[in-house]
Design an enzyme around this catalytic site. Sequence first.
Site, PDB file in Angstrom:
ATOM      1  CB  ALA A   1     -10.906  39.811  61.095  1.00 35.55           C
ATOM      2  CG  HIS A   2     -13.895  43.647  62.373  1.00 30.61           C
ATOM      3  ND1 HIS A   2     -13.887  45.003  62.262  1.00 30.61           N
ATOM      4  CD2 HIS A   2     -13.637  43.182  61.134  1.00 30.61           C
ATOM      5  CE1 HIS A   2     -13.654  45.340  61.026  1.00 30.61           C
ATOM      6  NE2 HIS A   2     -13.496  44.261  60.313  1.00 30.61           N
ATOM      7  CG  ASN A   3     -18.388  42.086  63.276  1.00 38.26           C
ATOM      8  OD1 ASN A   3     -17.742  43.089  63.033  1.00 38.26           O
ATOM      9  ND2 ASN A   3     -19.326  42.054  64.184  1.00 38.26           N
TER      10      ASN A   3
END
Lengths: 338, 338, 338
Positions: A250-252
């Site tokens: 997922a993001h980050n």
Amino acid sequence: MITIKQLISQIEQRQPVLNKAELSAAQLHQTLDGVGGLYDASNQQLSFLADPKYVSSLKDSHAGAVLVTEQYSEQVPATTLPLVVATPYLAYASASQLFVPQLSKRAVHPTAVIAESAIIDADVAIGPFCVIGERVRIGAGSRLDSHVVVESDTCIGAHSVIKSQVFIGYNCIIGDHVRLHAGASIGAEGFGFAPTRDPSSSGWERIAQLGRVVIGNHVRIGSNTCIDRGAIDDTIIGDHVIIDNLVQVAHNVRIGAGTAIAAQTGIAGSTTIGKRCIIGGAVGITGHIEIADDVTLSGMAMVTKSIKVAGSYSSGTVAMPTAKWRRAAVRFRQLGNN
Amino acid sequence: MITIKQLISQIEQRQPVLNKAELSAAQLHQTLDGVGGLYDASNQQLSFLADPKYVSSLKDSHAGAVLVTEQYSEQVPATTLPLVVATPYLAYASASQLFVPQLSKRAVHPTAVIAESAIIDADVAIGPFCVIGERVRIGAGSRLDSHVVVESDTCIGAHSVIKSQVFIGYNCIIGDHVRLHAGASIGAEGFGFAPTRDPSSSGWERIAQLGRVVIGNHVRIGSNTCIDRGAIDDTIIGDHVIIDNLVQVAHNVRIGAGTAIAAQTGIAGSTTIGKRCIIGGAVGITGHIEIADDVTLSGMAMVTKSIKVAGSYSSGTVAMPTAKWRRAAVRFRQLGNN
Amino acid sequence: MITIKQLISQIEQRQPVLNKAELSAAQLHQTLDGVGGLYDASNQQLSFLADPKYVSSLKDSHAGAVLVTEQYSEQVPATTLPLVVATPYLAYASASQLFVPQLSKRAVHPTAVIAESAIIDADVAIGPFCVIGERVRIGAGSRLDSHVVVESDTCIGAHSVIKSQVFIGYNCIIGDHVRLHAGASIGAEGFGFAPTRDPSSSGWERIAQLGRVVIGNHVRIGSNTCIDRGAIDDTIIGDHVIIDNLVQVAHNVRIGAGTAIAAQTGIAGSTTIGKRCIIGGAVGITGHIEIADDVTLSGMAMVTKSIKVAGSYSSGTVAMPTAKWRRAAVRFRQLGNN
């Protein structure tokens, strides 16, 4: 056809071939055309003894050559050429790469749609129906197969292999010697939404994902795996990370160098994974936590809190006859009563 | 528009229509244009009674025709044509196939990039932007939709359907009457690496995956499912295997004939699955084990050891209110103390 | 470059900017070129304070502008422009969308293959190598990137964004303001088979899937997610549903408005999910059940029965050191004994 001499040269990028000096010129020019298990390999194939439990197969092997440690080299049959190394499995890995058929031509296919502002280095192969956006850079010796999409401003390093139908979003960075397998999605928009709290609607306001995906060198990403771009900062995959198929990053998320992640694992947003971790298949890791270096997670483990100490961690229950499982599951549920 | 006569002919590929002799010529030429549930079907639609618990809907049905067993055939309303069979659900399955719209033309689209050395049999459809490699063979009556990639030396049998954006790696074998759904990845490189053990690096040496994927006849593979090619030997999918979406089949897995696998299941490398197994969704099966014939695994089961006896197996705990679950999970953890 | 005036106008589609009247003309014409965290943002970037625990970063921020509540607006440094709103996180979400680079041109690429009978509204962008089937309709302002396949008779609403390599099967309906991410598969054939019960074969008879996928307005579907078409009736995704990557939605599932589903969750056939549910990652939900409105499921929960009461539900066990886990798992197994 690969000669023993070529094999040795490839293996020695990682470790010495200890009996090299003892080989005759005729032996060095002997050729092989493939690989096989100890039991199955023909005299045109390379085999290896990595695990001593298979040593009984060694003496009956018809392999053309076999990678062995010093300890077992005496047991190689006379008709098979021994190649003595400290780590036969690693030597086999190195050697195996010579036997991959070369499919694609070093050329840019005329059907590819490439922006004029893209900078494509020498010796880059771009296959049919690829779409390369504005200001994309692709380093020397990289190869894109068919139907690859690279959105604008993304930079791909040298000697990387991007298989068919990979998607790479805008403004991402892919390192050198990276391999992205068929259908992987790199840099799609992360799953970020703010609730609108509008009493007349149950809606969500999309948060544009303005960070990048930054992938280091020597990274491998499997088929249909998804690595989302960061919301504000970047999603970062360290050097030498290897990721299997159908994984969700997922993001980050940040993944430390050398970590290996098996298929169908999911890592939720903003989690940091350490270096040299070994993460089994279908592991679930919650968001906003940290996993230390050198952590091993067994398959299907559920990680809901940070892990601060290296070591092996597991969770779940293992398959048992369904009738018994029903009772056990009821009793687990009862454990939740006061 | 499908006539009752065509329906009967299709159904009888599997089982007899028991009241066929009683139907008039007018009834045989009656037409239908779709399917519907007993309650919803119009007089232009086919319906069926598979589960006796829905028998109360039968007498009110407005369906044009209904598939029923002998036992319930008397209860079919006078305005609906009964078609009496031993297994209505199977008859419905057979009949349903007649109502699929025919989308693609039996032609090779001019935008497809097909190697000159490929051998494409008569009556093969190849859609826009397909890429067919050197020496590929495609059998009579097969259909490839758009953006399908088939790498060199792969063989696809007859009457197979390859939906859009499927990737098939080099040197694989796909049988007859196979259906591969959108985005499936067949024959991508398996996840095989040897640790380099180089103290100055946390790297991995890639093991080229030189085996194939061999898929039998009448196999179905779902969307975005991944079946990796073998390391040395092949990954093998037996005849009549049906696999749902987003499933991971790792290198050198073997799946026996007739096994069904629901979505998001993962099977790790070198595991052998028996014949006629029923594997629920999101099951995880570890590598290098064997599952016997006729094993049923319930959804989300975690299988860490071989299963040698046919039967039903399960694992996991079932959803409960979170506050209670927290206590139960803590007590499970305490079970690990000495 | 985005002006403060443009920012305010965008934010006010959801909520008022409370100090708007106090801003000077010079401040309204000030420009920003991106976003950043409170700590990192430059004086050309927008930041926000959503969570009071970060208030200590506020006074040191160098952001050009910051979204804050009234309560903290006094603590914004003099060099940073405060924009006062009731819900800074929602305001940030709204504002972030202005900073996405505009990649594609509002045009139909000459390589796209579009059936003559398709009806494409004004101001639709269709990228390279898209394939648009017979009688497809695409509403005004929608954008299809590269390699999108839309089979015949499907209808896409207005202002929707279909990213590269998305597959949409025939006869489906996609609403307005929908976003489908790379590699998503919408309307592939559901996993429906009838056993042939033929003693000479272990086969399955395919059940053609003749229902549709119907997707409402303002829906978001992640990368490589699969939503299968219904068997007879439709698979239905309500308005404002947001779905992450690699999710499986089987045939005839219905998902109520405003529900959010995290990555790798699987929902088996014919299950109904209520409105405003929050479903964590890798949740498994069995077929033919109902989940009420306003249910929260934590990550990896296994749902085997209907949930009739709103609230939070969980299952599973959490990661612990492997040696201790082995003991706990054995004891769980013993709970199954009589």
